[in-house]
Design an enzyme around this catalytic site. Structure first.
Site, PDB file in Angstrom:
ATOM      1  N   LYS A 230     -34.082  37.482  34.132  1.00  0.00           N
ATOM      2  CA  LYS A 230     -33.116  36.996  33.142  1.00  0.00           C
ATOM      3  C   LYS A 230     -33.438  35.559  32.781  1.00  0.00           C
ATOM      4  CE  LYS A 230     -29.070  37.157  31.015  1.00  0.00           C
ATOM      5  NZ  LYS A 230     -29.801  36.676  29.827  1.00  0.00           N
TER       6      LYS A 230
ATOM      7  N   LYS B  43     -31.613  29.425  39.749  1.00  0.00           N
ATOM      8  CA  LYS B  43     -30.231  29.414  39.233  1.00  0.00           C
ATOM      9  C   LYS B  43     -29.522  30.701  39.630  1.00  0.00           C
ATOM     10  CE  LYS B  43     -31.371  26.920  35.020  1.00  0.00           C
ATOM     11  NZ  LYS B  43     -31.115  26.639  33.620  1.00  0.00           N
TER      12      LYS B  43
ATOM     13  N   LYS C 129     -38.367  33.820  31.606  1.00  0.00           N
ATOM     14  CA  LYS C 129     -38.254  32.846  30.520  1.00  0.00           C
ATOM     15  C   LYS C 129     -39.260  33.144  29.443  1.00  0.00           C
ATOM     16  CE  LYS C 129     -35.951  29.026  29.562  1.00  0.00           C
ATOM     17  NZ  LYS C 129     -34.670  28.606  30.149  1.00  0.00           N
TER      18      LYS C 129
ATOM     19  N   THR D 127     -22.749  26.656  29.329  1.00  0.00           N
ATOM     20  CA  THR D 127     -23.596  25.701  30.060  1.00  0.00           C
ATOM     21  C   THR D 127     -22.825  24.396  30.241  1.00  0.00           C
ATOM     22  OG1 THR D 127     -25.505  26.744  29.043  1.00  0.00           O
ATOM     23  CG2 THR D 127     -25.895  24.645  30.141  1.00  0.00           C
TER      24      THR D 127
ATOM     25  N   ASN E 100     -26.848  22.323  22.233  1.00  0.00           N
ATOM     26  CA  ASN E 100     -25.753  23.191  22.692  1.00  0.00           C
ATOM     27  C   ASN E 100     -25.060  22.597  23.917  1.00  0.00           C
ATOM     28  OD1 ASN E 100     -25.142  25.505  24.852  1.00  0.00           O
ATOM     29  ND2 ASN E 100     -24.492  26.190  22.836  1.00  0.00           N
TER      30      ASN E 100
ATOM     31  N   SER F 112     -23.803  34.640  30.763  1.00  0.00           N
ATOM     32  CA  SER F 112     -24.702  35.685  30.250  1.00  0.00           C
ATOM     33  C   SER F 112     -24.573  36.940  31.104  1.00  0.00           C
ATOM     34  CB  SER F 112     -26.157  35.212  30.292  1.00  0.00           C
ATOM     35  OG  SER F 112     -26.486  34.516  29.124  1.00  0.00           O
TER      36      SER F 112
HETATM   37  N1  GLU Z   1     -31.447  29.332  28.671  1.00  0.00           N
HETATM   38  C1  GLU Z   1     -30.363  29.171  29.574  1.00  0.00           C
HETATM   39  C2  GLU Z   1     -30.824  28.531  30.881  1.00  0.00           C
HETATM   40  O1  GLU Z   1     -31.828  27.842  30.911  1.00  0.00           O
HETATM   41  C3  GLU Z   1     -29.560  30.450  29.753  1.00  0.00           C
HETATM   42  C4  GLU Z   1     -30.295  31.651  30.267  1.00  0.00           C
HETATM   43  C5  GLU Z   1     -29.460  32.941  30.194  1.00  0.00           C
HETATM   44  O2  GLU Z   1     -28.337  32.880  29.765  1.00  0.00           O
HETATM   45  O3  GLU Z   1     -30.013  33.963  30.573  1.00  0.00           O
HETATM   46  O4  GLU Z   1     -30.168  28.607  31.879  1.00  0.00           O
END
Ligand code: GLU
Length: 425
Positions: free
Chosen positions: A81, A105, A117, A201, A232, A359
């Site tokens: 993810k 994370k 990613k 976030t 954002n 998410s």
């Molecule tokens: N791009 C965001 C991050 O770096 C969210 C990733 C997601 O929601 O899967 O955490």
């Protein structure tokens, strides 16, 4: 003739190499947890990395070939993810590091995911709406075999948004011949998005700031806050801090910063920012991003890009708490200097995990076909972030390590265990 790089130059490049720095901290974390070397060998790079070329018909009739990446770090816990960024500086190494950070994370906030990613080398600020749509759809066609609701679930990141997620979801649904809202998160509400995802976030960062301020005995009411970046994360965060009674004295975008010791008019700035978070171009009296980071304040939030706090400026940071809303804004040397100076640093893999948490909520709602209210989402997010902050904080206290190493220890554990149970190591 090409001049050879001096040792000093290579040394400096190494320190700014986000993949190398991540590997160093992962190695330390696994060592502290007592795992053998093969666990590090498994986790130091993504399991899978796909590089694609995406031909896009531009509005002027020409065809431009874009390069895109998708990295899947580790899928022992569950599907991978993580977001997709559109940026001219995207590199293979950066995408790999970002996928590892996503694994961390997900481990820290305890989601049933590994990290992934994606990135496309492009400058969306110079592309039309239709060109962006063609690029987004082309990327999905190029990576469709390795992604999917139970394989790898993308989301927004730097310079991508809910419209781009909508095009990507539509393209995937066509390929899959099935409506697939769970393929991607960060979608518009009408297409199965979740309440609270857009500001998630920043909400997560805000919760970490509240917790960190409590630990340091700082009253948020009247506290001086500086936010680097007005995208954002940065823009919502400035708003949440302002609403909490803090005084936002500085903000910035890619072109410069604004400073007012009495506090900036955040609502006005939010109203005037463009969709890429640019607002300082409207003002004459700007400061540089470097000056912004060194402003006198209680709380500093880097919410922009990598390698902003380094050995060159960490000595000049005047905040009491640094909370990383961006991915990778502080180097290893920067972290060490801030820690030695007694500044509490809340690392990216913890502070910015609110996005992927909501998410996950979005994906759960898509899978069950039953949707939650904004209050339900916020309440669940608050619980997750408070618990995660305290787990990392206690680990850092008990094991006498800085918050980044503690976060890496908490973040790698589940992945290492899952890989072991599966018989991989
Ligand atoms: N791009 C965001 C991050 O770096 C969210 C990733 C997601 O929601 O899967 O955490």
């Amino acid at each position: 003739m090409v001049a050879e790089k001096s040792n000093e130059q290579t040394n400096k490049e190494d320190k700014l190499d986000v993949l190398k720095s991540t590997q160093i901290v992962i190695h330390k974390a696994l060592e502290r947890l007592g795992y053998p070397e093969e666990v590090y060998e498994l986790l130091k790079e993504p399991l899978r990395m796909l590089t694609v070329k995406i031909p896009v018909r531009m509005d002027d009739g020409s065809v431009k070939i874009f390069t895109g990446y998708r990295a899947q770090h580790n899928d022992s816990v569950g599907p991978t993810k993580g977001g997709i960024r559109f940026h001219p500086n995207v590199t293979e190494k950066e995408v790999k590091a970002l996928s590892i950070w996503m694994s961390l994370k997900c481990g820290i906030v305890d989601l049933p995911y590994g990290g992934g990613k994606g990135g496309i080398v492009c400058d969306p600020r110079e592309m039309s709406f239709r060109e962006l749509e063609r690029l987004s759809r082309g990327y999905v066609r190029a990576i469709s075999q390795i992604v999917g609701p139970t394989k790898d679930i993308p989301a927004p990141d730097v310079f991508t948004n809910s419209q781009i997620m909508a095009w990507m979801m539509d393209e995937y649904s066509r390929i899959d011949e099935f409506n697939s809202p769970g393929f991607i998160t960060g979608k518009p509400l009408v297409l199965g998005g979740s309440h609270g995802r857009e500001s998630a976030t920043a909400k997560g960062v805000t919760i970490c700031i509240h917790e960190a301020a409590k630990k340091c005995g700082i009253e948020l009411q009247g506290a001086k806050v500086v936010v680097q970046g007005f995208g954002n994360a940065g823009s919502y965060l400035a708003k949440f801090m302002h609403d909490a009674g803090a005084v936002v004295v500085g903000i910035s975008d890619a072109y410069g910063g604004l400073y007012d010791p009495k506090g900036l008019d955040i609502d006005y700035l939010l109203d005037r920012r463009d969709s890429f978070g640019t607002v300082t171009k409207l003002f004459n009296n700007t400061i540089t991003n470097k000056e912004l980071l060194e402003l006198e304040c209680d709380i500093l939030v880097p919410a922009a890009i990598e390698n902003q706090i380094t050995e060159e400026n960490a000595h000049n940071i005047r905040a009491k708490i640094v909370v990383e809303a961006a991915n990778g804004p502080t180097t290893i040397q920067g972290t060490q200097i801030l820690t030695e100076r007694g500044i509490l640093l809340v690392p990216d893999v913890l502070a910015s995990a609110g996005g992927v948490t909501v998410s996950y909520f979005e994906w759960v709602q898509n899978n069950q076909g039953y949707y939650w209210t904004e209050e339900e989402v916020e309440e669940k997010l608050e619980k997750v972030m408070v618990k995660s902050f305290n787990t990392v904080y206690e680990t850092s206290q008990n094991r006498r390590v800085d918050m980044r190493l503690a976060a890496y220890m908490v973040g790698t554990r589940k992945m290492a265990e899952a890989s072991r149970f599966r018989g991989w190591i």
